[in-house]
Design a protein around this motif. Structure first.
Motif, PDB file in Angstrom:
ATOM      1  N   VAL A 100      35.761  37.471  22.840  1.00 13.26           N
ATOM      2  CA  VAL A 100      35.139  36.932  24.046  1.00 13.26           C
ATOM      3  C   VAL A 100      36.157  36.496  25.087  1.00 13.26           C
ATOM      4  CG1 VAL A 100      33.070  36.210  22.819  1.00 13.26           C
ATOM      5  CG2 VAL A 100      34.941  34.588  23.095  1.00 13.26           C
ATOM      6  N   TYR A 101      37.388  36.231  24.670  1.00 10.93           N
ATOM      7  CA  TYR A 101      38.451  35.887  25.604  1.00 10.93           C
ATOM      8  C   TYR A 101      39.587  36.876  25.407  1.00 10.93           C
ATOM      9  CZ  TYR A 101      35.979  31.367  25.263  1.00 10.93           C
ATOM     10  OH  TYR A 101      35.016  30.380  25.230  1.00 10.93           O
ATOM     11  N   GLY A 102      40.473  36.957  26.403  1.00 11.61           N
ATOM     12  CA  GLY A 102      41.595  37.880  26.265  1.00 11.61           C
ATOM     13  C   GLY A 102      42.401  37.949  27.540  1.00 11.61           C
ATOM     14  N   GLY A 103      42.947  39.129  27.800  1.00  9.49           N
ATOM     15  CA  GLY A 103      43.766  39.308  28.987  1.00  9.49           C
ATOM     16  C   GLY A 103      45.207  38.903  28.761  1.00  9.49           C
ATOM     17  N   ILE A 104      45.929  38.729  29.858  1.00  9.80           N
ATOM     18  CA  ILE A 104      47.361  38.410  29.813  1.00  9.80           C
ATOM     19  C   ILE A 104      47.558  36.915  29.620  1.00  9.80           C
ATOM     20  CG2 ILE A 104      49.529  38.464  31.102  1.00  9.80           C
ATOM     21  CD1 ILE A 104      48.326  40.839  32.692  1.00  9.80           C
ATOM     22  N   ALA A 105      48.456  36.557  28.729  1.00  7.96           N
ATOM     23  CA  ALA A 105      48.917  35.176  28.585  1.00  7.96           C
ATOM     24  C   ALA A 105      50.423  35.199  28.824  1.00  7.96           C
ATOM     25  CB  ALA A 105      48.594  34.626  27.200  1.00  7.96           C
ATOM     26  N   TYR A 133      40.009  43.167  31.415  1.00  7.16           N
ATOM     27  CA  TYR A 133      40.642  41.935  30.973  1.00  7.16           C
ATOM     28  C   TYR A 133      39.557  40.875  30.799  1.00  7.16           C
ATOM     29  CZ  TYR A 133      45.241  43.720  32.554  1.00  7.16           C
ATOM     30  OH  TYR A 133      46.385  44.452  32.729  1.00  7.16           O
ATOM     31  N   ARG A 134      39.529  40.248  29.643  1.00  2.99           N
ATOM     32  CA  ARG A 134      38.527  39.219  29.396  1.00  2.99           C
ATOM     33  C   ARG A 134      39.115  37.828  29.605  1.00  2.99           C
ATOM     34  NH1 ARG A 134      35.055  42.106  24.433  1.00  2.99           N
ATOM     35  NH2 ARG A 134      34.280  43.785  25.804  1.00  2.99           N
ATOM     36  N   HIS A 135      39.682  37.638  30.779  1.00  2.58           N
ATOM     37  CA  HIS A 135      40.199  36.336  31.168  1.00  2.58           C
ATOM     38  C   HIS A 135      39.051  35.338  31.311  1.00  2.58           C
ATOM     39  CE1 HIS A 135      44.337  37.461  31.910  1.00  2.58           C
ATOM     40  NE2 HIS A 135      43.972  38.443  32.713  1.00  2.58           N
ATOM     41  N   ALA A 137      39.385  32.905  33.529  1.00  7.83           N
ATOM     42  CA  ALA A 137      39.415  32.826  34.990  1.00  7.83           C
ATOM     43  C   ALA A 137      40.120  34.065  35.533  1.00  7.83           C
ATOM     44  CB  ALA A 137      40.141  31.565  35.448  1.00  7.83           C
ATOM     45  N   ARG A 138      39.777  34.480  36.722  1.00  3.87           N
ATOM     46  CA  ARG A 138      40.310  35.707  37.308  1.00  3.87           C
ATOM     47  C   ARG A 138      41.824  35.660  37.438  1.00  3.87           C
ATOM     48  NH1 ARG A 138      37.090  38.521  42.111  1.00  3.87           N
ATOM     49  NH2 ARG A 138      38.478  40.139  41.316  1.00  3.87           N
ATOM     50  N   SER A 139      42.452  36.811  37.208  1.00  4.00           N
ATOM     51  CA  SER A 139      43.894  36.913  37.392  1.00  4.00           C
ATOM     52  C   SER A 139      44.243  37.732  38.631  1.00  4.00           C
ATOM     53  CB  SER A 139      44.550  37.548  36.164  1.00  4.00           C
ATOM     54  OG  SER A 139      44.045  38.857  35.953  1.00  4.00           O
ATOM     55  N   HIS A 140      43.242  38.395  39.227  1.00  3.96           N
ATOM     56  CA  HIS A 140      43.470  39.185  40.450  1.00  3.96           C
ATOM     57  C   HIS A 140      42.483  38.755  41.536  1.00  3.96           C
ATOM     58  CE1 HIS A 140      44.982  41.756  37.140  1.00  3.96           C
ATOM     59  NE2 HIS A 140      45.892  42.135  38.006  1.00  3.96           N
ATOM     60  N   PRO A 141      42.407  37.476  41.875  1.00  2.00           N
ATOM     61  CA  PRO A 141      41.439  37.037  42.881  1.00  2.00           C
ATOM     62  C   PRO A 141      41.707  37.690  44.238  1.00  2.00           C
ATOM     63  CG  PRO A 141      43.044  35.307  42.450  1.00  2.00           C
ATOM     64  CD  PRO A 141      43.274  36.368  41.417  1.00  2.00           C
ATOM     65  N   GLY A 142      40.648  38.187  44.846  1.00  2.00           N
ATOM     66  CA  GLY A 142      40.778  38.788  46.160  1.00  2.00           C
ATOM     67  C   GLY A 142      41.221  40.234  46.164  1.00  2.00           C
ATOM     68  N   ASP A 143      41.538  40.802  44.990  1.00  2.00           N
ATOM     69  CA  ASP A 143      41.968  42.197  44.910  1.00  2.00           C
ATOM     70  C   ASP A 143      40.733  43.080  44.745  1.00  2.00           C
ATOM     71  OD1 ASP A 143      42.971  44.714  44.297  1.00  2.00           O
ATOM     72  OD2 ASP A 143      44.606  43.935  43.053  1.00  2.00           O
ATOM     73  N   PRO A 144      40.394  43.913  45.744  1.00  2.00           N
ATOM     74  CA  PRO A 144      39.169  44.711  45.669  1.00  2.00           C
ATOM     75  C   PRO A 144      39.192  45.780  44.587  1.00  2.00           C
ATOM     76  CG  PRO A 144      40.492  45.353  47.574  1.00  2.00           C
ATOM     77  CD  PRO A 144      41.134  44.126  47.005  1.00  2.00           C
ATOM     78  N   GLU A 145      40.377  46.101  44.059  1.00  2.00           N
ATOM     79  CA  GLU A 145      40.447  47.111  43.001  1.00  2.00           C
ATOM     80  C   GLU A 145      39.996  46.552  41.652  1.00  2.00           C
ATOM     81  OE1 GLU A 145      44.215  48.994  42.736  1.00  2.00           O
ATOM     82  OE2 GLU A 145      44.042  49.981  44.696  1.00  2.00           O
ATOM     83  N   LEU A 314      32.402  33.392  32.990  1.00  2.00           N
ATOM     84  CA  LEU A 314      33.521  34.190  32.507  1.00  2.00           C
ATOM     85  C   LEU A 314      33.704  35.352  33.476  1.00  2.00           C
ATOM     86  CD1 LEU A 314      32.848  34.293  28.656  1.00  2.00           C
ATOM     87  CD2 LEU A 314      34.685  33.082  29.824  1.00  2.00           C
ATOM     88  N   ASP A 315      34.764  35.303  34.240  1.00  5.33           N
ATOM     89  CA  ASP A 315      35.004  36.325  35.257  1.00  5.33           C
ATOM     90  C   ASP A 315      35.815  37.482  34.681  1.00  5.33           C
ATOM     91  OD1 ASP A 315      33.621  34.937  37.195  1.00  5.33           O
ATOM     92  OD2 ASP A 315      35.383  33.866  37.899  1.00  5.33           O
TER      93      ASP A 315
END
Length: 363
Positions: A100-105, A133-135, A137-145, A314-315
């Motif tokens: 349920v969680y993940g992504g870059i640490a 990525y199951r962050h 909180a967002r790690s790419h805020p504002g990135d439209p991709e 969860l974003d």
């Protein structure tokens, strides 16, 4: 590209100058260093632990790439990735399937950027539909991709060492359900194997029309994570009522898989089960009860809110690689309604036999 080929590619890279970052792939002898980093990195979760590599490979046969970045022998960031390839449910790479969680640490922006670039490069090499990525909180805020999947929330709440305070923190109606289970004389027991838990869990997901995981998957979780993975069952006069498999991480308890038999509703078995787990966890020194992920608009969402837990979005982030839209592989998708109704009508032994072959491709 295979994990071995990717490792050879990394290993054959020019040696970095002193003080430069180096991208590596997790090898068995690195597991202790990896987990030591997970224990101290604020962004890391239980689902970043090295043992998930073994679980994903042995339980589901999925390929994995557990990247880490180090500088002078000191780890500065990690990113565990797993690949799911299915003709029905799609082909994707993510951190991390079934978690349920993940992504870059990471401890530095440079390490984060290097891991992010490695994941995107791998996704393109594999030709996946999307990278996820199951962050929390967002790690790419504002990135439209990077698109957000606004489907899930998580529920977490502080607990204390005093049972009475924890009980009084539960809203009145839910507290009455817990007391109902206590009045019936329900008992909590910790098992060292997954047999009784699996019987309760399999029956529960069958009622929901959801394919069940294999018993081997749960056994692997227990084998891999040891005392940090607890199997707890609830009984009434010696008869099984419900069961929950939980993870312990730092000062947190995470009830991750749970379910009850047909008698659980009348006995308030699930209500008592989570209270019993909360009691035991508080006594063990846990100070956060992580009720985990739920989909918006589901019974599980309502059940957790009834305990006084507030939902936290969860974003999850998705970057489309070969796909043109974010896939909707979840029970709320209307196209799965007929499948759910048919699955509920299957005899339980048949559902238990077929389920693991389907659910391994969902992630």
């Amino acid at each position: 590209m295979s994990a071995l080929a990717e490792h050879v590619h990394l290993a054959d890279s020019p040696a970095p100058a002193a003080g430069e970052l180096r991208l590596r792939l997790l090898e068995p002898h690195d597991s202790r260093r990896w987990d030591a980093y997970v224990d101290q990195c604020p962004q890391a979760t239980f689902f970043h632990r090295a043992g998930w590599q073994r679980v994903l490979r042995q339980a589901f046969g999925h390929r994995t790439w557990f990247y880490y970045v180090e500088r002078g022998g000191v780890i500065e960031g990690i990113l565990p990735l797993g690949e799911v390839r299915s003709r029905v449910f799609g082909h994707w790479l993510g951190a991390l399937p079934f978690c349920v969680y993940g992504g870059i640490a990471a401890s530095s922006d440079a390490a984060r950027a290097m891991l992010d670039q490695a994941a995107q490069a791998l996704a393109r090499q594999l030709g996946v539909g999307h990278l996820e990525y199951r962050h929390i909180a967002r790690s790419h805020p504002g990135d439209p991709e990077w698109l957000v999947k606004p489907l899930y929330v998580t529920f977490r709440k502080a607990i204390v060492a005093d049972d009475e305070q924890n009980m009084n923190a539960i809203p009145r109606k839910q507290r009455a359900m817990v007391r109902k289970g206590i009045k019936f004389g329900l008992q909590g027991e910790v098992d060292q194997d997954v047999g009784r838990f699996y019987a309760a869990y399999a029956r529960s997901v069958h009622r929901l029309g959801t394919p069940v995981f294999s018993r081997r998957y749960f056994a692997l979780l227990k084998e891999t994570f040891g005392d940090d993975c607890e199997v707890r069952v609830i009984t009434h006069n010696g008869e099984l009522v419900a069961g929950v498999l939980s993870f312990f991480f730092r000062d947190q308890v995470l009830p991750y898989y749970g379910g009850g038999l047909d008698n659980a509703r009348a006995l308030a078995g699930n209500d008592f089960m989570y209270w019993n787990l909360m009691q035991a966890s508080a006594a063990r020194g846990m100070r956060v009860f992580d009720f985990g992920r739920s989909k918006l608009g589901t019974g599980a969402f309502d059940f957790k809110k009834n305990w006084g837990f507030e939902p936290e979005p969860l974003d999850y982030e998705v970057k489309l690689i070969g796909a043109t839209a974010v896939p909707e592989n979840n029970p709320l998708n209307p196209k799965y309604r007929l499948f759910i109704r048919m699955w509920q009508r299957l005899p339980l032994p048949v559902a238990n036999m077929l389920g693991p072959h389907i659910v391994k491709n969902l992630g």
